[in-house]
Design a protein around this motif. Sequence first.
Motif, PDB file in Angstrom:
ATOM      1  N   LYS A   1      -9.852  -3.784  55.274  1.00 21.55           N
ATOM      2  CA  LYS A   1      -9.691  -5.066  54.579  1.00 21.55           C
ATOM      3  C   LYS A   1      -9.631  -6.285  55.503  1.00 21.55           C
ATOM      4  CE  LYS A   1      -9.348  -4.001  50.119  1.00 21.55           C
ATOM      5  NZ  LYS A   1     -10.364  -4.442  49.166  1.00 21.55           N
ATOM      6  N   PRO A   2      -8.866  -6.254  56.613  1.00 24.63           N
ATOM      7  CA  PRO A   2      -8.773  -7.463  57.443  1.00 24.63           C
ATOM      8  C   PRO A   2     -10.140  -7.880  58.003  1.00 24.63           C
ATOM      9  CG  PRO A   2      -6.986  -5.957  57.966  1.00 24.63           C
ATOM     10  CD  PRO A   2      -7.946  -5.201  57.102  1.00 24.63           C
ATOM     11  N   ALA A   3     -10.300  -9.178  58.214  1.00 32.04           N
ATOM     12  CA  ALA A   3     -11.610  -9.733  58.566  1.00 32.04           C
ATOM     13  C   ALA A   3     -12.099  -9.339  59.957  1.00 32.04           C
ATOM     14  CB  ALA A   3     -11.573 -11.257  58.459  1.00 32.04           C
ATOM     15  N   PHE A   4     -11.160  -9.078  60.893  1.00 26.93           N
ATOM     16  CA  PHE A   4     -11.558  -8.913  62.288  1.00 26.93           C
ATOM     17  C   PHE A   4     -11.116  -7.567  62.861  1.00 26.93           C
ATOM     18  CE2 PHE A   4     -10.603 -13.538  61.618  1.00 26.93           C
ATOM     19  CZ  PHE A   4     -11.931 -13.924  61.438  1.00 26.93           C
ATOM     20  N   ASP A   5     -11.671  -7.241  64.035  1.00 28.76           N
ATOM     21  CA  ASP A   5     -11.353  -5.977  64.713  1.00 28.76           C
ATOM     22  C   ASP A   5      -9.849  -5.777  64.851  1.00 28.76           C
ATOM     23  OD1 ASP A   5     -14.060  -5.649  64.950  1.00 28.76           O
ATOM     24  OD2 ASP A   5     -14.118  -5.625  67.135  1.00 28.76           O
ATOM     25  N   ASP A   6      -9.482  -4.495  64.955  1.00 30.30           N
ATOM     26  CA  ASP A   6      -8.068  -4.102  65.138  1.00 30.30           C
ATOM     27  C   ASP A   6      -7.198  -4.572  63.973  1.00 30.30           C
ATOM     28  OD1 ASP A   6      -8.657  -2.934  67.662  1.00 30.30           O
ATOM     29  OD2 ASP A   6      -8.587  -4.935  68.567  1.00 30.30           O
ATOM     30  N   ASP A   7      -7.804  -4.667  62.791  1.00 30.48           N
ATOM     31  CA  ASP A   7      -7.080  -5.053  61.569  1.00 30.48           C
ATOM     32  C   ASP A   7      -6.366  -6.393  61.712  1.00 30.48           C
ATOM     33  OD1 ASP A   7      -7.945  -2.818  60.197  1.00 30.48           O
ATOM     34  OD2 ASP A   7      -6.209  -1.615  60.758  1.00 30.48           O
ATOM     35  N   LYS A   8      -7.055  -7.345  62.327  1.00 26.26           N
ATOM     36  CA  LYS A   8      -6.501  -8.693  62.472  1.00 26.26           C
ATOM     37  C   LYS A   8      -7.211  -9.660  61.508  1.00 26.26           C
ATOM     38  CE  LYS A   8      -4.746  -8.527  67.210  1.00 26.26           C
ATOM     39  NZ  LYS A   8      -4.759  -7.082  67.392  1.00 26.26           N
ATOM     40  N   GLY A   9      -6.530 -10.770  61.239  1.00 28.04           N
ATOM     41  CA  GLY A   9      -7.128 -11.791  60.388  1.00 28.04           C
ATOM     42  C   GLY A   9      -6.775 -11.607  58.926  1.00 28.04           C
ATOM     43  N   PRO A  10      -7.253 -12.514  58.074  1.00 28.36           N
ATOM     44  CA  PRO A  10      -6.917 -12.483  56.649  1.00 28.36           C
ATOM     45  C   PRO A  10      -7.573 -11.317  55.919  1.00 28.36           C
ATOM     46  CG  PRO A  10      -8.576 -14.162  57.092  1.00 28.36           C
ATOM     47  CD  PRO A  10      -8.133 -13.637  58.427  1.00 28.36           C
ATOM     48  N   ASN A  11      -6.981 -10.936  54.790  1.00 31.25           N
ATOM     49  CA  ASN A  11      -7.564  -9.893  53.953  1.00 31.25           C
ATOM     50  C   ASN A  11      -8.870 -10.380  53.328  1.00 31.25           C
ATOM     51  OD1 ASN A  11      -5.942  -7.687  54.252  1.00 31.25           O
ATOM     52  ND2 ASN A  11      -5.129  -7.702  52.189  1.00 31.25           N
ATOM     53  N   THR A  12      -9.801  -9.459  53.188  1.00 30.36           N
ATOM     54  CA  THR A  12     -11.099  -9.738  52.573  1.00 30.36           C
ATOM     55  C   THR A  12     -11.299  -8.755  51.429  1.00 30.36           C
ATOM     56  OG1 THR A  12     -12.347  -8.117  53.868  1.00 30.36           O
ATOM     57  CG2 THR A  12     -11.984 -10.284  54.880  1.00 30.36           C
ATOM     58  N   GLY A  13     -12.487  -8.800  50.838  1.00 27.17           N
ATOM     59  CA  GLY A  13     -12.842  -7.800  49.837  1.00 27.17           C
ATOM     60  C   GLY A  13     -13.192  -6.461  50.461  1.00 27.17           C
ATOM     61  N   GLY A  14     -13.253  -6.402  51.792  1.00 23.70           N
ATOM     62  CA  GLY A  14     -13.604  -5.165  52.507  1.00 23.70           C
ATOM     63  C   GLY A  14     -14.709  -5.422  53.507  1.00 23.70           C
ATOM     64  N   MET A  15     -14.451  -5.090  54.789  1.00 25.07           N
ATOM     65  CA  MET A  15     -15.419  -5.363  55.862  1.00 25.07           C
ATOM     66  C   MET A  15     -16.159  -4.115  56.335  1.00 25.07           C
ATOM     67  SD  MET A  15     -15.518  -8.595  56.374  1.00 25.07           S
ATOM     68  CE  MET A  15     -16.351  -8.708  57.957  1.00 25.07           C
TER      69      MET A  15
END
Length: 427
Positions: A214-228
Motif C-alpha cells: 500500500k505505501p507509495a515508496f520503497d520500504d513501506d514508506k510514504g502515504p497509503n495508496t490504492g496499491g503499488m
Amino acid sequence: MKVLVVGSGGREHALVWKLQQSPSVEKVYCAPGNAGIAQMAECAPIGVNDFAALIAFAKQEEIELTVIGPEDPLLAGIVDAFEEAGLKVFGPNRLAAMMEGSKKFAKDLMLKYGIPTGGYQSFTDYEQARAYVREQGAPIVIKADGLAAGKGVVVAMTLEEAEDALHSMMVEDTFAGAGARVVVEEYLTGEEMTILAFVDGETVIPMVPSQDHKPAFDDDKGPNTGGMGTYSPVPHMDAAIVQQAIDTIVLPTAKAMVQEGISFRGILYTGLMMTEQGPKVIEYNARFGDPETQVVLPRLASDLAEIFLAVAEGRLAEMEEVKWKDDAAVCVIMASEGYPGPYPKGRVITGLPEPTKDVIVFHAGTAEKDGQIVTNGGRVLGITALGSDLHEAKRKAYETIKGISFEGAHYRTDIAAKALRRAESRS
C-alpha cells in the motif's frame, strides 16, 4: 455467451483478459474501459453509475452476464437494478456490499460473530473521537467509515498524526462525506495478506493468497495508496496459517452474513494481519482487489466465466474443483507523478510491449489521444509477470518496466522483496 465488464481500471483489464480466454465466451464488452481494454474488448462510453444506460446497453447487445468491477456502483445498488431488470449479474447486492461500504457495519458483524479483528470504537463527533484517541495513545489506526478509493485509512504512529487524520476526515471532509463517521482501531502488528474468495451464500471457494504493497515508496514508506504492487503466492506464510485464516475468518464471515439475512454473492476480499495471536481481519472489500486481481487471475487454471455464471445463478456448490497454476506472479504499478496526491494527465506513454504468455501490461489509468496512449489516472499501468518462482516473476516484471516510459513515472522497486528475503533466510 456475451459478457459485459463494468469498470475502467487495472482490475477490469485483468477481468477482460481472463474472460477472453474462456471457451464459453463469444464476446467481451467493457463500460467504460480504458485504452488497454479497448485493444481486446469492445468499449462503451457509459459511466459505472449510469445504471439505466448500462441496463439498456446489456439488453440491446443481448449480454448474458454482467460483471461489476468497482465498489461505487455495488454500494449504489447496481446488482439490485440489473436483477430487477431480469439480467444476470455477478457481484453482491447493495446490502451485502455494506461489508465494504461501512467499516462500522463490518466491525460490528465481526464482534457479534466472534471473528478475529482488532479492538475499535466508532464516532460521528470529532471531539469525542479526539478524546478517545488521546486516551488510547499511538500507534493507532484511523479509518473513514465510507468509501475513500483505498485512501481513507491512516496508520498513525504518533498522536499528532492521529489527530491530523481525524481533523482531515471529520472537520475538513477530505473524503466527501466518507469520514463523517470514523472507526478508530487498535494497531495490529504482523504481516499482511489478502485472501479473495468466490462466495455464494455459505459456499466459499478461496483463491490463492496474495500480498499487496500500500505505501507509495520503497520500504513501506510514504502515504497509503490504492496499491503499488502485489505478488502471489506468499511463500513465507505456510499453508497451515492460510487454512487457519480461511477456517476462522473467511468461512465464518460468509455464514454470519447468511445468519444476518444477507446472502453475499460475489467476491469477498479479506485483508488480514497475521499477528502473534493468529490471523485477524484488517478490512473487507466486496469485490476483486486492485492490484491483487492482476496476480491472482493469471494463476487461475479454471474457467472464470463458468465460475462467475455459477455464482450469479446461485449454484457455486455444484462447481467442480477450482484449479490453480503453480506459477508465481508479480505485479508492479507504474504511477503518475504526484500520486497518491494530485497528478497530471495526458502524458504520452511509450514502449508498451505486446502481451506474451509470461508478461502482460494491464492498463489502470490510460486513454487514447491522437493515436497515442496517454496517462489518465494516478495508477497508470500494472506490469504483471509470471515465472516458475517469485524471483523469476519479479525479474521479468522489472525488466519489462525498463522499456516503458512516461514523464514523471514512479514505481516501487521492492515488490516481492520481503518474501524473497524470508525465503533466503530460511534456506
